[in-house]
Design an enzyme around this catalytic site. Structure first.
Site, PDB file in Angstrom:
ATOM      1  N   PHE A 137      -2.932   0.054  -4.480  1.00 19.14           N
ATOM      2  CA  PHE A 137      -1.841   0.803  -3.863  1.00 19.14           C
ATOM      3  C   PHE A 137      -1.959   2.290  -4.164  1.00 19.14           C
ATOM      4  O   PHE A 137      -2.372   2.678  -5.264  1.00 19.14           O
ATOM      5  CB  PHE A 137      -0.482   0.355  -4.415  1.00 19.14           C
ATOM      6  N   ASP A 138      -1.576   3.102  -3.207  1.00 17.95           N
ATOM      7  CA  ASP A 138      -1.208   4.476  -3.520  1.00 17.95           C
ATOM      8  C   ASP A 138       0.245   4.426  -3.991  1.00 17.95           C
ATOM      9  O   ASP A 138       0.926   3.419  -3.803  1.00 17.95           O
ATOM     10  CB  ASP A 138      -1.361   5.349  -2.275  1.00 17.95           C
TER      11      ASP A 138
END
Length: 1088
Positions: free
Chosen positions: A453-454
């Site tokens: 994930f960002d």
């Protein structure tokens, strides 16, 4: 060599070999040419001999994925001395080959084209290099020198070197596509099969297969050319542009004539850029969504002059990329210098990645090809059996029967059939406006075990809210100020209002959401000059004004503030972790440099006595609360000397005076916690990769559930080697106020787990100095913070090295996994069904050939088209399950459950057909067939009819047996088309067995059994056969064959990450907490 070329080998034509190959092609009726078409390398080895690259007519290329390609070396005559000035940085003879022809000397350029890129021969390097190598040493100052423009001769010569500025996507003619499609091994096999079937008098079957193949080819050609044309239209964007000539005149030319070094004039109204260019004069507002997908427009600023080497990666905010839309050139026309053209541009590389995408390295597809070889071995054994059994028939009949077995056991439609599930998934994704350029990767989503994930915009909301401001003074930090009206007047207010790259578009401020929020918090308003003649410039001492920030009139605390003009911007750089601007006050009497960025970075650029002593403690306190913390600083700049010479960013951003901290709240999305929980239950590990502070990232990870409340966080600190110290590595447990655990054993005994957190600098040091520790850290790390783009790319590479199947996304789209698992399960089912279909027909033909008969023309047609094809097409429906399950579907076909089930089902197939055969021959009314004739001449007969009836039911019920539903797909009954087809086909088979219509039986060449009880008995045998098979399949799914694994003993997994995970679960001493490790102290964990 560089880019995608890893290795080159040169080959030169040998005339006598060429003529020998031509003779061989003639004698083999073109078969040799087909072989060379399938294996181009073999054609080169046959026609050429190995030689040095300098003398090569062909080069054999090994790309970065291990694939080999053959390309021809081309030559082009150059004008003598035409490029001497351009190539001063190279040796005079480094780029050219001088040859003698008829006592005249000519300069020849040798090159080849690979994946759209031009590689030219350089004598001094003794290698073919990308044409871009001629520009990679350009300095920023050299780019500024190109503002004078190029002459017509210089531009023409450079076009010969670099080629036209066009992203040429070859659009093949229908005839060429047809020839290439027909020469595909699948269709060559089909053609040979058609010839065999025609010789065996299967005219109707061969005719139907022929028309289906023709339709398939036409559809394939249409789709291939349509997709190619779409990419070509997207890639081609030839337009008129204005460039500056050496004479100083401006000239309009076609964009395809642009070459590196051309001085490009960008109009104020903007344009779609046809090349990569470095911006030298003016500012440009650019929409880069075509390349990055980001909807936020970016402000590009002029490239700083200097002796540093220009690179589009490091000068990202000063580079205009091909295919991006320049919305507006601020303050009139802008000037840029072309740096890359054609496939060497950012857009060209994107198109190249689509056209020449990497082949899927997915085990399922590799196993599918291996399984075809296994079926080939079975076909060979069947051929030998037929050869031995039918020795007394004619030679022609013996050859036909032997070869016919191969076309039955190795179905050419098998590779196409297993893509049906992928096609269904692709169509479902299209309905969600998601398009996949490589459909096989959908199956790979079914095996994803790691989700990267960002943070900002993915786990947290896109926008930020200002939490408060803390200024500095003699006593350290002030109290937190949350109300902007209470913010004291001074440089902090000016820094908050001015240190940004926000610009106006049609009167509306646009830019980075963080900076927009910061500006709105201050209440200051942005104004931009209308042009060079705007009166604003004179208001600020005649300086060239980029933007003016005017204070609010309704805030008493800012009553004494005056407008401030921004005259120079240094945009945000992820590598530098900061943004800075130069401003002048009203009247232009004084100037100020302002900087905003990472607190650690800004503090390192400030005078130490201006940074509060409790800086790090305060930063940690707010970061632990999950706040995004930025630091601001300033310094006075001399209006007469420093301001005019403020081109060097490093000079501007040193010896700053620390102003304070800005805290912003990035709220976690409500759905993030639910998403992480779903992934955890689905046994998919979540990883956060962000550029934010590591403590902020840890706080967000805890809030969204990526790190559970009972889990510990261990920080990984690694340092690089210096002149005075060795590299170090240290693991430190997070200080949370609880009793400190002294080892991983203490953590495990407490019933909790641990997660590693590492920042970008430590990750880089870990990769460089502690490679033995890196895999272990990757297996346990959950948080990668303060990561630069290059470090993120390195992380992806290292995860690939561990053979982890991972997914990187900036959105919480879990139906990728649902569709991937559904598609993979469907592909598995279809593969097994197509294999069983071949084995059913194989058994039928062997049994019937043994008694000198076979299946009829329309019988094959009925089985293949009416039953199998329709069932295979319907099996892919049903859709994915609505929830992710904890287990992932298998990806290997060469596994015990697959082999075991196929073996048991094959035994049931043989027993069922033999049972029907011997029951028939045991009847009192049984009439033996005529043994003096063979094959279809013996039809109809009782043996054929009994095997036909039983195998017909097997084709149907095995589709139901191998089709899987829950947990990765919707239950079988939800695929109503498939269920209805099963019922209809079963009813048709019952009708054909019990009471067939005479004319239909005549078409299928079926025998009319006189006994109704016997007909019902055949149905009963089929039912028993089905029940045994479905029960066996259920037991296999429940692990019936697992006991066989005990026979081979405990073997370590072939996958490194699985061995490493098992080793880490057993190890109670890693990571060694609060111990400083050097490279020689690496703790080794055995993987076996």
């Amino acid at each position: 060599m560089s880019l995608n070329v890893q290795d080159l080998q040169g080959y030169r034509r040998v005339p006598w070999r060429v003529w020998l190959c031509r003779l061989g092609a003639l004698l083999s009726f073109g078969l040799l040419l087909i072989v060379f078409h399938w294996w181009p390398r073999l054609g080169v080895l046959a026609r050429c001999c190995s030689c040095s690259l300098a003398l090569a007519d062909f080069v054999l290329i090994k790309d970065s994925h291990g694939q080999k390609h053959v390309v021809e070396v081309l030559t082009e005559e150059m004008e003598e001395g035409s490029l001497d000035e351009f190539l001063l940085q190279w040796e005079e003879d480094e780029w050219r080959e001088t040859v003698h022809l008829q006592q005249e000397e000519r300069t020849m350029l040798c090159y080849f084209l690979f994946e759209g890129l031009r590689y030219i021969w350089l004598d001094r390097r003794e290698d073919f290099c990308p044409a871009s190598v001629l520009t990679e040493e350009w300095t920023c100052r050299a780019l500024f020198d190109f503002q004078r423009g190029l002459s017509h001769q210089e531009q023409s010569s450079r076009r010969r070197l670099f080629g036209d500025n066009i992203i040429d996507v070859p659009l093949k003619s229908y005839m060429r596509l047809l020839i290439e499609e027909i020469l595909n091994p699948f269709y060559v096999f089909q053609v040979l099969s058609l010839v065999l079937w025609m010789n065996d008098d299967y005219y109707y079957y061969a005719g139907c297969i022929f028309f289906i193949s023709v339709f398939s080819i036409i559809f394939s050609l249409y789709e291939a050319r349509k997709q190619r044309k779409t990419i070509r239209d997207m890639a081609n964007s030839v337009t008129e542009v204005k460039i500056r000539r050496e004479s100083g005149e401006e000239e309009s030319v076609s964009s395809e004539k642009l070459v590196p070094g051309d001085c490009l004039i960008i109009p104020e109204e903007g344009l779609v850029l046809p090349c990569d260019a470095a911006l030298l004069v003016g500012e440009c507002l650019v929409d880069e969504s075509m390349l990055t997908g980001e909807s936020i427009s970016v402000l590009k600023t002029p490239l700083p002059d200097g002796d540093s080497i220009y690179s589009s990666k490091t000068a990202l905010r000063h580079t205009l990329f091909c295919g991006t839309h320049i919305i507006q050139a601020k303050g009139g026309n802008a000037v840029a210098v072309v740096t890359s053209t054609g496939f060497f541009t950012a857009k060209g590389k994107l198109i190249s990645s689509i056209l020449y995408s990497q082949e899927m390295d997915f085990r399922f597809y590799k196993d599918a090809m291996k399984f075809l070889l296994i079926l080939g071995v079975i076909a060979l054994s069947g051929t030998i059996y037929i050869f031995v059994t039918l020795l007394k028939v004619t030679r022609k009949e013996l050859v036909i029967r032997s070869l016919d077995i191969i076309t039955i056991v190795v179905p050419p439609a098998l590779p196409a059939a297993i893509t049906i599930g992928t096609i269904y998934a692709q169509n479902r994704l299209k309905k969600c406006d998601i398009f996949c350029i490589c459909p096989p990767k959908i199956n790979a989503c079914g095996k994803v075990s790691v989700f990267c994930f960002d943070k900002t915009g993915t786990l947290t909301e896109e926008g930020l809210d200002v939490w408060g401001v803390m200024t500095t003074g003699p006593a350290g930090f002030s109290q937190l100020v949350t109300d902007p009206t209470l913010l004291p007047e001074g440089n902090m207010s000016i820094a908050l209002a001015c240190c940004h790259t926000i610009t106006l578009l049609e009167g509306q401020p646009i830019g980075d959401p963080l900076e927009l929020t910061m500006m709105e918090y201050t209440g200051w308003t942005l104004q931009e000059p209308a042009g060079k003649d705007d009166a604003i410039h004179s208001e600020f001492g005649g300086h060239t004004v980029l933007a003016v920030m005017r204070p609010p009139t309704d805030q008493p605390n800012l009553s004494a503030c005056v407008s401030v003009a921004i005259v120079k911007r240094f945009p945000f750089s992820s590598a530098l972790q900061r943004t800075s601007v130069l401003t002048v006050d009203f009247g232009g009497h004084s100037a100020l440099a302002l900087i905003k960025g990472s607190p650690e970075m800004v503090a390192s650029l400030c005078q130490p006595d201006t940074v509060p002593e409790n800086f790090f403690i305060t930063l940690q306190r707010f970061s632990r609360e999950g706040l995004r913390v930025l630091a601001l600083a300033c310094k006075p700049v001399d209006i007469y000397s420093d301001l005019k010479n403020a081109e060097r960013r490093a000079e501007v951003e040193k010896e700053m005076q620390f102003l304070g901290l800005l805290m912003m709240k990035n709220v976690v999305k409500p759905e993030s916690t639910e998403a992480i929980t779903i992934l955890r239950l689905a046994d998919i590990r979540s990883i956060m990769v962000t550029g934010d502070n590591i403590l902020t990232a840890v706080s967000v990870a805890k809030t969204c559930g990526m790190v559970k409340t009972d889990e510990k966080v261990i920080f990984v600190h690694a340092t690089c080697q210096t002149d005075e110290t060795l590299p170090t590595l240290r693991f430190s447990l997070e200080e949370d106020g609880a009793s400190a655990a002294q080892s991983p054993r203490d953590i495990n005994e407490a019933g909790s787990d641990y997660n590693l957190a590492i920042d970008g600098k430590s990750f880089a040091a870990l990769c460089d100095h502690f490679p033995e520790q890196l895999p272990k850290v990757l297996m346990k790390a959950t948080i990668f913070a303060m990561m630069l783009p290059d470090q993120k790319a390195q992380l992806v590479k290292e995860l690939k090295n561990l053979k982890l199947v991972f997914f990187i996304s900036s959105s919480l789209l879990f139906f990728f996994f649902l569709e991937g698992r559904c598609s993979l399960v469907t592909s598995f089912s279809l593969f097994r069904y197509m294999a069983l279909y071949s084995l059913i027909q194989f058994c039928s033909v062997l049994i019937l050939n043994t008694v000198k008969t076979t299946l009829g023309d329309f019988q094959f047609l009925f089985f293949d088209l009416v039953l199998v094809t329709l069932l295979a097409m319907a099996m892919g429906g049903g859709g994915p399950s609505e929830e992710l399950q904890s287990s992932r579907p298998p990806a290997t076909l060469l596994a015990l459950p697959v082999f075991g089930s196929l073996f048991i089902h094959t035994c049931m197939i043989v027993l069922g057909q033999l049972g029907a055969f011997f029951i028939t021959t045991s009847q009192g009314w049984y009439i033996p067939l005529n043994s003096t004739v063979f094959g279809t001449d013996n039809l109809p007969n009782m043996e054929n009819n009994s095997v036909f009836d039983l195998s017909g039911f097997q084709y149907i019920f095995f589709a139901a047996v191998v089709t899987k539903g829950y947990p990765h797909k919707k239950p079988l009954y939800r695929n109503w088309k498939f269920v209805c087809l099963l019922l209809i086909q079963s009813a048709v088979m019952v009708w054909l067995v019990v009471h067939p219509v005479p004319w239909f039986s005549q078409i299928l060449q079926l025998y009319d059994f006189p006994d109704l009880t016997f007909r019902l008995l055949l149905i009963g045998v089929a039912v028993v056969n089905f029940l045994i098979c479905i029960l066996t399949e259920m037991l296999i799914d429940c692990g019936m064959l697992n006991f066989l694994r005990l026979l081979r003993g405990n073997r370590p997994s072939k996958k490194q990450y699985k061995r490493l995970r098992a080793a880490l679960s057993r190890c109670t001493t890693w990571p060694p907490l609060d111990q400083t490790l050097n490279p020689s102290d690496n703790s080794i964990i055995p993987l076996s």
